[in-house]
Design an enzyme around this catalytic site. Structure first.
Site, PDB file in Angstrom:
ATOM      1  N   SER A  47       0.857  -1.191   0.000  1.00 36.25           N
ATOM      2  CA  SER A  47       0.000   0.000   0.000  1.00 36.25           C
ATOM      3  C   SER A  47       0.888   1.235   0.000  1.00 36.25           C
ATOM      4  O   SER A  47       2.079   1.164   0.310  1.00 36.25           O
ATOM      5  CB  SER A  47      -0.921   0.011   1.223  1.00 36.25           C
ATOM      6  OG  SER A  47      -0.160   0.216   2.406  1.00 36.25           O
ATOM      7  N   ILE A 112       2.836  -0.967   4.996  1.00 37.86           N
ATOM      8  CA  ILE A 112       2.237   0.319   5.327  1.00 37.86           C
ATOM      9  C   ILE A 112       3.321   1.382   5.225  1.00 37.86           C
ATOM     10  O   ILE A 112       4.466   1.155   5.633  1.00 37.86           O
ATOM     11  CB  ILE A 112       1.607   0.291   6.743  1.00 37.86           C
ATOM     12  CG1 ILE A 112       0.932   1.632   7.068  1.00 37.86           C
ATOM     13  CG2 ILE A 112       2.618  -0.095   7.803  1.00 37.86           C
ATOM     14  CD1 ILE A 112       0.144   1.607   8.370  1.00 37.86           C
ATOM     15  N   ILE A 143       7.109  -1.964   7.169  1.00 42.22           N
ATOM     16  CA  ILE A 143       6.864  -0.527   7.157  1.00 42.22           C
ATOM     17  C   ILE A 143       7.762   0.115   6.102  1.00 42.22           C
ATOM     18  O   ILE A 143       8.971  -0.103   6.079  1.00 42.22           O
ATOM     19  CB  ILE A 143       7.086   0.086   8.541  1.00 42.22           C
ATOM     20  CG1 ILE A 143       6.155  -0.615   9.546  1.00 42.22           C
ATOM     21  CG2 ILE A 143       6.814   1.591   8.511  1.00 42.22           C
ATOM     22  CD1 ILE A 143       6.259  -0.142  10.952  1.00 42.22           C
ATOM     23  N   LYS A 144       7.131   0.868   5.223  1.00 43.14           N
ATOM     24  CA  LYS A 144       7.841   1.448   4.086  1.00 43.14           C
ATOM     25  C   LYS A 144       8.609   2.707   4.481  1.00 43.14           C
ATOM     26  O   LYS A 144       8.041   3.628   5.070  1.00 43.14           O
ATOM     27  CB  LYS A 144       6.859   1.791   2.968  1.00 43.14           C
ATOM     28  CG  LYS A 144       6.361   0.590   2.175  1.00 43.14           C
ATOM     29  CD  LYS A 144       5.538   1.088   0.995  1.00 43.14           C
ATOM     30  CE  LYS A 144       5.241  -0.028   0.016  1.00 43.14           C
ATOM     31  NZ  LYS A 144       4.506   0.478  -1.163  1.00 43.14           N
ATOM     32  N   VAL A 145       9.872   2.718   4.104  1.00 41.91           N
ATOM     33  CA  VAL A 145      10.741   3.888   4.287  1.00 41.91           C
ATOM     34  C   VAL A 145      11.296   4.264   2.922  1.00 41.91           C
ATOM     35  O   VAL A 145      11.902   3.421   2.246  1.00 41.91           O
ATOM     36  CB  VAL A 145      11.897   3.573   5.262  1.00 41.91           C
ATOM     37  CG1 VAL A 145      12.884   4.734   5.320  1.00 41.91           C
ATOM     38  CG2 VAL A 145      11.357   3.265   6.650  1.00 41.91           C
TER      39      VAL A 145
END
Length: 383
Positions: A47, A112, A143-145
């Site tokens: 997402s 996310i 978790i997207k960085v």
């Protein structure tokens, strides 16, 4: 592969995972996500702010959650969005949990994204990741960085603290090498402290089609100004080649890194490989095959993220064979030729990185504006 076999499932046999590049409440509640998992072998979900804008904008499926959130006294638009987002993330993570368990934590993830407003702030990104991880409370969440200039420092620290990270908005081999370095350094920090590293998962999301979009635009402009037909044909002959070449060169780096003494030591201590994930793999140019960035990037130990339309197209007419090693000499030559024309791979990556952050930020703020409008409507109706 038999005539009636599903090409989507054949990818699994080669060792490439398919994650769907979309998430919405409708995708979950309609049963479509479960069907894609069962029938097409989908093993994960990604997402981002643009995806959530599409999911929430105009949908009535979020009304009850919006009303309850406002009734609970949560009036900050970002906090309202966070609650809506996390409800979908948690539901998807729970649905994917059997895939996670069956694969030993290799697949079954939902991603996310941190706020795009924090993309250039190391400390704020670290705090946001910690906050999101705590709010979601699921093991099978990445978790997207973003891989901006600030990204590697944040990634190293977060990996060293045990967080699962999806490194997003990767457009160049140059930045990819920095990201892998950060991942390994983070693992080494944990080992030095005596902390386990076997439970940490990370993927490097290497964007594909947008590279062709930018490079092709540059080549088209040059062709328009060309002084001869031959020069025009030469320029147009380079179109549609850069994105796949870029990804194939990144995969060669991946193999070298995984076979290096440094990573072998980490793997012996339990480290997982940071797989390459092909992102933005739906075709933008209608002149190209609608499954170009699937068929040409089939590789073991990788992930390809697909939209529902791309899944349907590949299921219908996809051909499956390992293609990642094709035309490697040509891949190097393409970037040499582009460089001679003034199109530098690193600069292309930097431009796309900035454009990607801006696009996500625009989507994020447009969504916040819509949430604000709907919040005000709820408050007015309750008055």
């Amino acid at each position: 592969m038999s005539e009636n076999a599903n090409p989507m499932l054949a990818l699994e046999q080669i060792g490439q995972s398919v994650w769907i590049d979309y998430l919405s409440r409708d995708l979950i509640e309609s049963g479509r996500l479960k069907k894609l998992m069962d029938e097409d072998g989908v093993k994960g979900v990604t997402s981002n702010p643009t995806i959530f804008q599409k999911a929430i904008s105009g949908s009535r499926l979020y009304d009850a959650s919006l009303q309850k959130t406002v009734a609970d006294g949560i009036l900050d638009d970002r906090e309202i969005f966070l609650r809506l987002e996390i409800e979908d993330i948690v539901a998807a993570a729970d649905l994917l949990r059997p895939k996670y368990d069956a694969s030993g934590g290799w697949d079954g993830f939902v991603s996310i994204e941190t706020s795009p407003d924090l993309a250039y702030d190391v400390d704020a990104t670290i705090r946001e990741v910690m906050r999101l991880a705590g709010a979601v409370g699921r093991e099978n969440v990445l978790i997207k960085v973003p891989a901006t200039e600030a990204g590697p420092a944040a990634i190293e620290q977060l990996v060293s603290e045990g967080f699962n990270i999806n490194v997003t908005l990767l457009f160049s081999v140059f930045r990819y090498r920095q990201v892998v370095e950060a991942y390994m350094s983070g693992l080494e920090k944990r080992l030095h402290r005596g902390d386990p590293i076997d439970g940490i998962m990370s993927v490097a999301s290497f964007f594909v089609s947008r590279v062709d979009t930018l490079v092709d635009n540059c080549l088209n402009s040059m062709a328009d100004d060309a002084e001869s037909t031959q020069e025009q044909e030469t320029l147009k002959g380079l179109m549609g080649l850069a994105a796949v070449a870029n990804a194939r060169l990144a995969y060669q780096d991946y193999k070298k890194i995984c076979s290096s003494d440094r990573f072998q030591r980490l793997e012996a201590a339990g480290a997982n490989k940071q797989r390459l994930l092909w992102a933005s793999s739906s075709t933008k140019n209608p002149e190209y095959s609608d499954i170009k960035y699937i068929e040409e990037l089939i590789a073991p130990e990788t992930i390809n993220t697909m939209t529902e339309d791309t899944i349907e197209a590949f299921r219908d007419h996809g051909q499956v064979r390992i293609s990642i090693e094709d035309h490697l000499d040509e891949a190097h030559g393409i970037f040499d030729r582009l460089g001679d024309l003034g199109i530098q791979a690193r600069l292309v990556g930097e431009q796309l990185e900035k454009e990607g952050v801006k696009a996500f930020s625009d989507s994020f703020h447009n969504l916040l504006d819509e949430i604000d409008d709907r919040k005000k409507q709820i408050l007015n109706e309750a008055a």
